[in-house]
Write a protein that holds these residues in place. Structure first.
Motif, short mmCIF file in Angstrom:
data_model
loop_
_atom_site.label_atom_id
_atom_site.label_comp_id
_atom_site.label_asym_id
_atom_site.label_seq_id
_atom_site.Cartn_x
_atom_site.Cartn_y
_atom_site.Cartn_z
N ALA A 52 -61.16 39.36 21.89
CA ALA A 52 -59.88 39.85 21.41
C ALA A 52 -59.28 38.82 20.47
O ALA A 52 -59.38 37.63 20.71
CB ALA A 52 -58.93 40.10 22.58
N PRO A 53 -58.67 39.24 19.35
CA PRO A 53 -58.03 38.29 18.44
C PRO A 53 -56.80 37.67 19.09
O PRO A 53 -56.35 38.11 20.15
CB PRO A 53 -57.66 39.16 17.23
CG PRO A 53 -57.56 40.55 17.77
CD PRO A 53 -58.56 40.62 18.89
N PRO A 54 -56.22 36.62 18.47
CA PRO A 54 -55.09 35.91 19.10
C PRO A 54 -53.93 36.84 19.47
O PRO A 54 -53.32 36.67 20.52
CB PRO A 54 -54.69 34.90 18.02
CG PRO A 54 -55.93 34.67 17.24
CD PRO A 54 -56.66 35.99 17.24
N TRP A 55 -53.59 37.79 18.61
CA TRP A 55 -52.57 38.77 18.98
C TRP A 55 -53.22 40.13 18.96
O TRP A 55 -53.75 40.57 17.94
CB TRP A 55 -51.38 38.77 18.02
CG TRP A 55 -50.24 39.59 18.56
CD1 TRP A 55 -49.17 39.13 19.26
CD2 TRP A 55 -50.05 41.01 18.45
NE1 TRP A 55 -48.33 40.15 19.60
CE2 TRP A 55 -48.84 41.33 19.13
CE3 TRP A 55 -50.78 42.06 17.89
CZ2 TRP A 55 -48.35 42.63 19.22
CZ3 TRP A 55 -50.29 43.34 18.00
CH2 TRP A 55 -49.10 43.62 18.66
N SER A 56 -53.23 40.79 20.08
CA SER A 56 -53.86 42.11 20.14
C SER A 56 -53.25 42.89 21.29
O SER A 56 -52.58 42.33 22.16
CB SER A 56 -55.38 42.00 20.32
OG SER A 56 -55.68 41.38 21.55
N ILE A 65 -45.03 50.81 25.10
CA ILE A 65 -46.22 51.67 25.06
C ILE A 65 -46.38 52.21 23.64
O ILE A 65 -45.50 52.92 23.13
CB ILE A 65 -46.10 52.83 26.05
CG1 ILE A 65 -45.91 52.30 27.48
CG2 ILE A 65 -47.32 53.73 25.97
CD1 ILE A 65 -45.55 53.37 28.48
N VAL A 66 -47.47 51.85 22.99
CA VAL A 66 -47.77 52.30 21.63
C VAL A 66 -48.72 53.50 21.72
O VAL A 66 -49.83 53.38 22.25
CB VAL A 66 -48.41 51.16 20.81
CG1 VAL A 66 -48.90 51.66 19.46
CG2 VAL A 66 -47.40 50.03 20.63
N GLU A 67 -48.29 54.62 21.22
CA GLU A 67 -49.07 55.86 21.33
C GLU A 67 -50.10 55.94 20.19
O GLU A 67 -49.76 55.78 19.02
CB GLU A 67 -48.14 57.07 21.31
CG GLU A 67 -47.21 57.08 22.53
CD GLU A 67 -46.18 58.18 22.53
OE1 GLU A 67 -45.55 58.40 23.57
OE2 GLU A 67 -45.98 58.83 21.47
N ALA A 78 -44.13 46.26 17.11
CA ALA A 78 -44.44 45.74 18.44
C ALA A 78 -44.50 44.22 18.46
O ALA A 78 -44.10 43.57 19.44
CB ALA A 78 -45.76 46.32 18.93
N ARG A 79 -44.99 43.60 17.38
CA ARG A 79 -45.11 42.14 17.33
C ARG A 79 -43.77 41.44 17.50
O ARG A 79 -43.71 40.31 17.97
CB ARG A 79 -45.73 41.72 16.00
CG ARG A 79 -47.22 41.95 15.89
CD ARG A 79 -47.68 41.65 14.47
NE ARG A 79 -49.09 41.97 14.30
CZ ARG A 79 -50.08 41.10 14.42
NH1 ARG A 79 -49.81 39.85 14.74
NH2 ARG A 79 -51.33 41.46 14.23
N HIS A 80 -42.69 42.13 17.11
CA HIS A 80 -41.36 41.51 17.15
C HIS A 80 -40.44 42.15 18.19
O HIS A 80 -39.25 41.88 18.20
CB HIS A 80 -40.72 41.59 15.76
CG HIS A 80 -41.55 40.97 14.68
ND1 HIS A 80 -41.70 39.62 14.53
CD2 HIS A 80 -42.32 41.55 13.71
CE1 HIS A 80 -42.51 39.37 13.52
NE2 HIS A 80 -42.89 40.52 13.00
N ARG A 131 -45.58 43.08 27.53
CA ARG A 131 -46.90 43.62 27.20
C ARG A 131 -46.74 44.72 26.16
O ARG A 131 -45.74 45.44 26.16
CB ARG A 131 -47.58 44.24 28.43
CG ARG A 131 -47.97 43.33 29.53
CD ARG A 131 -48.67 44.08 30.66
NE ARG A 131 -47.82 45.10 31.25
CZ ARG A 131 -48.16 45.86 32.30
NH1 ARG A 131 -49.35 45.73 32.84
NH2 ARG A 131 -47.33 46.75 32.80
N VAL A 132 -47.73 44.85 25.29
CA VAL A 132 -47.86 46.02 24.43
C VAL A 132 -49.05 46.81 24.96
O VAL A 132 -50.15 46.28 25.08
CB VAL A 132 -48.06 45.63 22.96
CG1 VAL A 132 -48.24 46.88 22.09
CG2 VAL A 132 -46.86 44.82 22.46
N VAL A 133 -48.81 48.07 25.32
CA VAL A 133 -49.79 48.88 26.05
C VAL A 133 -50.19 50.08 25.20
O VAL A 133 -49.33 50.82 24.71
CB VAL A 133 -49.20 49.37 27.39
CG1 VAL A 133 -50.25 50.13 28.18
CG2 VAL A 133 -48.65 48.20 28.20
#
Length: 307
Positions: A12-16, A240-242, A274-276, A281-283
């Motif tokens: 997984a990359p540093p931010w994912s 939660i990102v759809e 989502a990054r900000h 958690r980003v799901v």
């Protein structure tokens, strides 16, 4: 599915996005042990390190079902082998939306009591919290503001959630999670007002559905007051990102819901937000089927992942 898993990098990359829901249905019960392993491996290969199983079974509908303990043990075994965590959704009662649409508060109170008893009965009779991969409980009911506008209904909701959250948190050592979204239906109650009162009384980890799969990017505007309230009170929450987009349907009540995997550029816009967002958690909702499914749209999105 084996080819999908074999062709993916496990890094997984540093931010994912490292968490995903897994919405199980009765059709999953026909999967072989190898097919379960391949799906988990495919999610791991896409960079996911945590799976939130939306529910372990359902009742109250035409086809009651429950994931066998042996199958769930297999899922835990495979997750632990890969170093993944599992958050476990409690049994779901499919009468939920029908009861919320009924004006009979006594019937709603009886339903909530039955749903609470079933959920606590499952949790308290299981040994899943003892597994190394276990990451807590998920309450599989989505809370929006329209259905709870009446003060007496909010009292029912608070009592119900309080009766669930306390025992679940004591057993798991962490507050249970529950999802929320902004209903487009009109009413006098704001989503942030609802949750401000509930979080004052009940220990919960809130999961915000971004709603983009149905409403598009404008859905974030309606969530802004809730987001500001959670940041102001320093409350932990997830986003939660759809990963899907709803397709036109003859009916708008959800009974003929149709969707396909979203295109990568739209999801990139979601992830920039989502990054900000300062979520814990980003799901993703959800790797299966919108990323690992066999459709051309899923295959295209999978080739671009991680975005």
């Amino acid at each position: 599915m084996a080819a999908v898993a074999a062709g993916l990098s496990a890094c997984a990359p540093p931010w994912s996005v490292q968490s995903t829901f897994w919405q199980l249905w009765p059709s999953h019960l026909a999967l072989s042990a190898q097919a379960w392993r391949e799906r988990i491996a495919a999610m791991h290969g896409l960079g996911f390190r945590e799976i939130i199983i939306q529910w372990v079974g359902a009742s109250g509908g035409p086809e009651p079902w429950q994931l066998p303990a042996s199958t769930l043990a297999l899922i835990f075994d495979e997750a632990e082998r890969l170093g993944m965590g599992l958050q476990l959704g409690l049994p779901y009662d499919e009468r939920w939306w029908r009861q919320l649409g009924d004006s009979d508060d006594a019937a709603l109170a009886a339903f909530l009591q039955a749903a609470q008893s079933a959920a606590l009965g499952y949790a308290q009779s299981s040994n899943w919290p003892q597994r190394p991969a276990f990451r807590g409980w998920y309450i599989p009911y989505e809370i929006e503001q329209h259905s709870w506008a009446a003060p007496q209904r909010r009292e029912l909701l608070q009592a119900w959630l309080g009766g669930l959250a306390g025992p679940l948190a004591a057993q798991a050592g962490a507050a249970p999670a529950i999802s929320t979204y902004h209903s487009k239906l009109p009413g006098p109650l704001a989503l942030d007002e609802l949750w401000s009162g509930l979080l004052d009384a009940v220990p919960l980890r809130l999961m915000i559905q971004d709603g983009v799969g149905v409403a598009g990017m404008v859905a974030y505007d309606a969530l802004a007051p809730l987001h500001r309230m959670l940041l102001a009170r320093r409350a932990p929450f997830d986003l939660i990102v759809e990963l899907f987009e709803e397709l036109p349907s003859a009916r708008q009540d959800g009974t003929t819901f149709r969707a396909r995997s979203a295109d990568g550029e739209r999801i990139r816009r979601q992830l920039r937000i989502a990054r900000h967002y300062r979520a814990r958690r980003v799901v993703a909702f959800a790797a299966d089927p919108w990323l690992i499914g066999p459709t051309p749209e899923a295959e295209r999105l999978r080739r671009e992942w991680p975005l």
